[in-house]
Design an enzyme around this catalytic site. Structure first.
Site, mmCIF file in Angstrom:
data_model
loop_
_atom_site.group_PDB
_atom_site.id
_atom_site.type_symbol
_atom_site.label_atom_id
_atom_site.label_comp_id
_atom_site.label_asym_id
_atom_site.label_seq_id
_atom_site.Cartn_x
_atom_site.Cartn_y
_atom_site.Cartn_z
ATOM 1 N N THR B 23 0.909 -1.241 -0.111
ATOM 2 C CA THR B 23 0.019 0.102 0.016
ATOM 3 C C THR B 23 0.708 1.383 0.047
ATOM 4 O O THR B 23 1.892 1.311 0.664
ATOM 5 C CB THR B 23 -0.889 -0.177 1.080
ATOM 6 O OG1 THR B 23 -2.063 1.017 1.030
ATOM 7 C CG2 THR B 23 -0.360 0.165 2.665
ATOM 8 N N CYS B 29 -3.696 7.937 7.258
ATOM 9 C CA CYS B 29 -4.041 6.642 7.115
ATOM 10 C C CYS B 29 -3.010 5.930 7.660
ATOM 11 O O CYS B 29 -2.047 6.009 7.927
ATOM 12 C CB CYS B 29 -4.477 6.211 5.787
ATOM 13 S SG CYS B 29 -5.571 7.106 4.927
ATOM 14 N N HIS B 46 -5.682 -0.967 4.823
ATOM 15 C CA HIS B 46 -5.368 0.769 4.765
ATOM 16 C C HIS B 46 -6.608 1.271 5.090
ATOM 17 O O HIS B 46 -7.537 1.460 4.203
ATOM 18 C CB HIS B 46 -5.017 0.816 3.138
ATOM 19 C CG HIS B 46 -4.693 2.210 3.038
ATOM 20 N ND1 HIS B 46 -3.850 2.472 2.102
ATOM 21 C CD2 HIS B 46 -5.065 3.164 3.631
ATOM 22 C CE1 HIS B 46 -3.594 3.855 1.774
ATOM 23 N NE2 HIS B 46 -4.312 4.314 2.746
#
Lengths: 290, 160
Positions: B23, B29, B46
């Protein structure tokens, strides 16, 4: 402003702003212009027309049935939305790559679209009238990076030293090492392209709206939308989080944490719906990042 | 060997040792990587926001958007492939913020707090973490080894 000669030369060799978009902007802003006139101008530009139809048919604009010609697109979407689609279709060509900022092909365009969409979401939240300048300013806010990239790449070591060891923001490091930051340089490009003053200001001050005194909300909305997209990591490069928060933007807009979170969730949805808008510039981008 | 890209508000679990999951460019995040070395099951989440009470509809459609719906879904999806909670190794990265943040942009900190609270309440220990500060991070989980790699923007890939 005093720019070094190489930067000035780079700005002057930028391709001219697309004539089709100029005409469409003028017609869309003129209440007396007809839809037929608008369609006729767009049709002359085949490259833009093909991209417009792709964009118009994206879920973002929510047409009930797909359209296959510009006339129908305008009739179903209205002038304002057509202007947005024309902007996206015509401006994407400037955002293919920006060396120096370590962004992959397509990422910078994804960021431009995200900021434009977030500006709309933010304006709706503030009950600000639907202002077409917002979308334009959102898409173009980083246009200065197209020219700056080359210079940032050359000065990379120095910039990195300043941001990592001396706690400079990326903007401050650009100013110190290159003599100008990418926002101000974007303003210079907007001047050459003869953009309206409000859009020029929104571009030139997109990291420092606090330096403006006229109270126009557009630069603040673009600033906030850009910050949120940087925080979320959407299409950003090595400069991603090296920017300062300025002014009390939350207080100015009377936003609470919840408002921000809700706007982020909405952006995620909008980006999925606007996938076609993002994908007109090819590259590994297109995945929302956060 | 398949490398799966996990987008924002997304998760994936697998027991294929040839797989890896990555990711990119995490800002505020958080990426949660879990791995059961015995069952050879791993997953990567994620998530973007701390609390699903923000929007019940979105929480149902996109549970991986929120810490409190995404993390339980990540664990449950691993159990389905034979993972056991007691054996699972948990590593996390992300939750960064911009410079001089006003209280408005503390979303990264809130994401970290939400995760800690959830793990605490469920007796889950975090084995390794690289959170906070102002770096973008790319996170990779390698199924063949169970190793988690983190790359800070502009830096090298390092094992977490």
């Amino acid at each position: 402003m005093k720019l070094n000669k190489r930067i000035l030369k780079s700005i002057r060799t930028l391709p001219p702003f697309p004539v089709t978009i100029q005409k469409v902007m003028a017609l869309a802003g003129d209440p007396d212009s007809s839809l037929t006139e608008l369609a006729a101008v767009i049709r002359l530009d085949q490259a833009i027309t093909a991209n417009i139809l792709r964009i118009c048919n994206s879920a973002y604009f929510g047409l009930r049935r797909p359209v296959d010609n510009v006339g129908d697109a305008i009739m179903h979407m209205g002038k304002k939305n057509v202007l947005r689609a024309v902007m996206a279709a015509g401006l994407s060509r400037y955002f293919r790559t920006a060396k120096g900022y370590d962004v992959k092909g397509g990422d910078l365009w994804e960021h431009a679209v995200a900021v434009a969409l977030m500006s709309q979401i933010c304006a709706a939240r503030l009950s600000v009238p639907d202002d077409p300048r917002l979308f334009t300013a959102g898409v173009l806010h980083d246009i200065g990076k197209m020219v700056m990239g080359e210079f940032v790449e050359e000065a990379w070591q120095k910039i990195r030293e300043l941001t990592e060891e001396k706690k400079y923001s990326f903007l401050e490091a650009e100013e110190e090492v290159i003599g100008v930051n990418h926002a101000v340089l974007g303003g210079e490009i907007a001047l050459i392209w003869k953009f309206p003053d409000e859009i020029l200001k929104a571009i030139a001050f997109h990291h420092r709206p606090d330096l403006l005194t006229d109270g126009d909300l557009v630069p603040w909305i673009v600033y906030l939308s850009n910050q949120v997209c940087h925080v979320m990591g959407i299409g950003v490069g090595t400069d991603a989080l090296a920017y300062r928060a300025v002014g009390d933007v939350a207080g100015r807009f009377q936003f609470k944490q919840r408002d921000l979170e809700d706007m982020m969730a909405r952006l995620h949805r909008s980006m999925q719906e606007a996938r076609e808008m993002v994908s007109i510039v090819s590259g590994p981008g297109g995945n929302g990042r956060g | 060997m398949a490398e799966h890209v996990i987008g924002i508000s997304d998760l994936k679990v697998t027991n294929n040792p040839a797989d890896s999951m990555v990711t990119y460019a995490l800002g505020s995040c958080i990426a949660v990587a879990v791995y059961d070395p015995e069952a050879k099951v791993g997953g990567l989440l994620h998530y973007m926001l701390p609390d699903s009470t923000l929007d019940a509809v979105k929480a149902k459609d996109t549970p991986a958007m929120f810490a409190d719906t995404g993390i339980p879904l990540l664990f449950k999806s691993c159990y389905k492939l034979g993972a056991d909670k007691k054996r699972m190794v948990v590593k996390v990265a992300g939750g960064a913020s911009i410079l001089d943040e006003s209280n408005f942009f503390r979303i990264g900190q809130k994401n970290i707090m939400a995760m800690r609270k959830l793990f605490w309440n469920n007796n889950v220990l975090i084995d390794a973490e690289d959170t906070g500060k102002n770096f973008n991070r790319t996170v990779k989980l390698d199924l063949a080894t169970g190793k988690v790699w983190v790359k800070r923007a502009g830096g090298p890939m390092e094992e977490l």
